[in-house]
Write a protein that holds these residues in place. Structure first.
Motif, PDB file in Angstrom:
ATOM      1  N   HIS A   1      -6.040   0.324   7.164  1.00 51.45           N
ATOM      2  CA  HIS A   1      -4.802   1.034   7.488  1.00 51.45           C
ATOM      3  C   HIS A   1      -3.680   0.053   7.804  1.00 51.45           C
ATOM      4  CE1 HIS A   1      -1.927   3.830   9.207  1.00 51.45           C
ATOM      5  NE2 HIS A   1      -2.617   4.785   8.595  1.00 51.45           N
ATOM      6  N   PRO A   2      -2.472   0.301   7.294  1.00 47.99           N
ATOM      7  CA  PRO A   2      -1.344  -0.596   7.557  1.00 47.99           C
ATOM      8  C   PRO A   2      -1.064  -0.806   9.040  1.00 47.99           C
ATOM      9  CG  PRO A   2      -0.810   0.860   5.744  1.00 47.99           C
ATOM     10  CD  PRO A   2      -2.117   1.348   6.299  1.00 47.99           C
ATOM     11  N   ALA A   3      -1.291   0.217   9.879  1.00 47.19           N
ATOM     12  CA  ALA A   3      -1.030   0.052  11.316  1.00 47.19           C
ATOM     13  C   ALA A   3      -2.037  -0.910  11.934  1.00 47.19           C
ATOM     14  CB  ALA A   3      -1.084   1.408  12.013  1.00 47.19           C
ATOM     15  N   ALA A   4      -3.313  -0.780  11.581  1.00 45.89           N
ATOM     16  CA  ALA A   4      -4.335  -1.697  12.101  1.00 45.89           C
ATOM     17  C   ALA A   4      -4.079  -3.109  11.595  1.00 45.89           C
ATOM     18  CB  ALA A   4      -5.726  -1.222  11.686  1.00 45.89           C
TER      19      ALA A   4
ATOM     20  N   PRO B   1       0.784  -1.241   0.000  1.00 41.66           N
ATOM     21  CA  PRO B   1       0.000   0.000   0.000  1.00 41.66           C
ATOM     22  C   PRO B   1       0.811   1.284   0.000  1.00 41.66           C
ATOM     23  CG  PRO B   1       0.159  -0.819   2.232  1.00 41.66           C
ATOM     24  CD  PRO B   1       0.904  -1.805   1.365  1.00 41.66           C
ATOM     25  N   PHE B   2       2.036   1.244  -0.497  1.00 42.42           N
ATOM     26  CA  PHE B   2       2.902   2.410  -0.388  1.00 42.42           C
ATOM     27  C   PHE B   2       3.078   3.091  -1.742  1.00 42.42           C
ATOM     28  CE2 PHE B   2       4.565  -0.866   2.616  1.00 42.42           C
ATOM     29  CZ  PHE B   2       3.986  -0.324   3.748  1.00 42.42           C
TER      30      PHE B   2
ATOM     31  N   GLY C   1      -2.697  -8.206   2.699  1.00 45.97           N
ATOM     32  CA  GLY C   1      -2.384  -6.790   2.814  1.00 45.97           C
ATOM     33  C   GLY C   1      -3.558  -5.950   3.276  1.00 45.97           C
ATOM     34  N   PRO C   2      -3.297  -4.708   3.677  1.00 50.20           N
ATOM     35  CA  PRO C   2      -4.355  -3.813   4.135  1.00 50.20           C
ATOM     36  C   PRO C   2      -5.377  -3.553   3.035  1.00 50.20           C
ATOM     37  CG  PRO C   2      -2.187  -2.914   4.652  1.00 50.20           C
ATOM     38  CD  PRO C   2      -1.965  -4.069   3.739  1.00 50.20           C
ATOM     39  N   GLY C   3      -6.647  -3.757   3.352  1.00 47.53           N
ATOM     40  CA  GLY C   3      -7.713  -3.511   2.384  1.00 47.53           C
ATOM     41  C   GLY C   3      -7.841  -4.553   1.304  1.00 47.53           C
TER      42      GLY C   3
END
Length: 403
Positions: free
Chosen positions: A311-314, A34-35, A294-296
């Protein structure tokens, strides 16, 4: 916003119905990275620049976190033999990570599930995010297909899209990929951007073809709510893309790509050979199973579809706690699956079996044939296959057939 659905158990356990027939359908992995270095004005994907990440997430640790989800997938899916037919790294910009990180994630998939002989392994990349050494590392690590985001060869169009690469860089990236040993290379293009002319679009197609990919994807620009592009359109700084212009650009694309030997096999995709077709996307379009890492990311197994926290942190926090990162899921009914099958398979050059259409669609399919939306010869063979005109009107036809 993520869609609503039923909660995903902390274990990630799937309902028994999803596991019925597991292994009898093609199986793949989608790995979301996601970056992005910067956010493109038209993009509404689940992506983050370094300034947007906040605490609890980092690019440095991402590969290790994603590998934990691969291990979770193995636990959830049990001991069933699931040779992985396709792996697709998308984003975001996967190639913002070190090449060694992408290889590590691929190796984890291979260790837990095993890659099928001849498995297709793709990563997306921005042309400026790779060099020859990076590509050689990917190729040596098992990647065999590259997909570069070219979008346009016109500088003023790239500026409207907030793309940062220079127009000549995609061709150089294709050449470097070929030299690194990649047999299959795709270029992604976008048409009907505000300010783009027919001449601009023809020049983009000419530049893409001259670069020598064996696959080209071309998509009409969609103004998504919440994007910077949508805000500019709302303020009157840019016009909304015109549907008639988009149709004309599609016709230009099909004419030029076909003349160059690339044949359409899905409405937005052209390939130089059957081997050059994107097998991962075909897995989506033909009802296969895949796990989304991965996130999402979204996954689908046996009629159950789920999606991860965004979110990557969650995402990292749930996996660190030993829990599934799944946010919600839905079990598709037989009727839902039948409609989705029509929506997806009708977009393919192989078409949809007439015998599998619901009885209420008979009038609509006869009307489509009369209106020149379906190929008469394929119809005689029992298949609904779109004509060129049918491809332009596919969305309306699908609504008609599934009403």
């Amino acid at each position: 916003m993520l869609p609503d659905g039923d909660p995903v158990p902390a274990s990630g356990e799937l309902p028994p119905s999803a596991l019925d027939g597991l292994g009898s359908r093609p199986f793949g992995f989608y790995v979301h990275v996601p970056f992005c270095a910067t956010r493109c004005g038209y993009c509404d994907f689940n992506t983050y620049t370094s300034a947007e990440l906040g605490p609890g997430a980092s690019q440095r640790d991402y590969a290790a976190t994603a590998i934990e989800e691969v291990r979770l997938a193995r636990r959830v899916l049990g001991d069933a033999a699931l040779p992985v037919q396709t792996v697709f790294f998308g984003g975001g910009t996967p190639t913002l990570l070190p090449a060694a990180d992408l290889v590590r994630m691929l190796q984890a998939i291979d260790k837990e599930f095993g890659l099928a002989p001849g498995a297709e392994v793709t990563t997306e990349a921005n042309p400026e995010s790779v060099d020859r050494e990076y590509l050689e590392t990917l190729r040596a690590g098992g990647f065999n297909r590259m997909s570069f985001g070219m979008q346009s060869a016109s500088e003023h169009v790239l500026q409207v899209l907030d793309r940062r690469h220079t127009p000549g860089r995609p061709a150089q990236a294709v050449r470097e990929a070929r030299e690194a040993g990649f047999d299959h290379v795709n270029l992604d293009l976008i048409y009907s951007t505000p300010g783009e002319t027919d001449a601009d679009w023809r020049a983009t197609l000419e530049a893409a073809l001259a670069a020598g990919p064996d696959h080209i994807s071309a998509y009409s620009l969609i103004v998504e709510d919440g994007t910077r592009l949508a805000a500019r359109v709302r303020r009157g700084e840019l016009p909304m893309p015109d549907d008639d212009v988009a149709a004309d650009r599609y016709l230009i694309a099909d004419e030029m790509l076909s003349a160059a030997g690339l044949r359409w096999y899905e409405i937005s995709n052209w390939a130089a050979s059957d081997e050059a077709r994107c097998r991962h996307n075909l897995l989506y379009w033909t009802g296969g199973d895949w796990w989304g890492v991965g996130p999402g990311a979204h996954g689908h197994v046996g009629g159950t579809r789920w999606w991860n926290v965004k979110h990557p942190a969650a995402y990292a926090g749930r996996l660190a706690a030993g829990d599934s990162p799944g946010y919600a899921r839905e079990e598709l009914s037989a009727a839902d699956r039948a409609v989705e099958r029509i929506m997806l398979e009708l977009r393919l050059d192989s078409g949809f079996p007439l015998a599998d259409l619901p009885p209420q669609a008979r009038t609509a399919v006869a009307r489509a044939l009369g209106d020149g939306l379906l190929e008469p010869e394929a119809f005689k063979r029992g298949q609904a296959v779109l004509t060129l005109r049918g491809r332009l009107l596919a969305d309306a036809l699908i609504v008609d057939l599934t009403a």
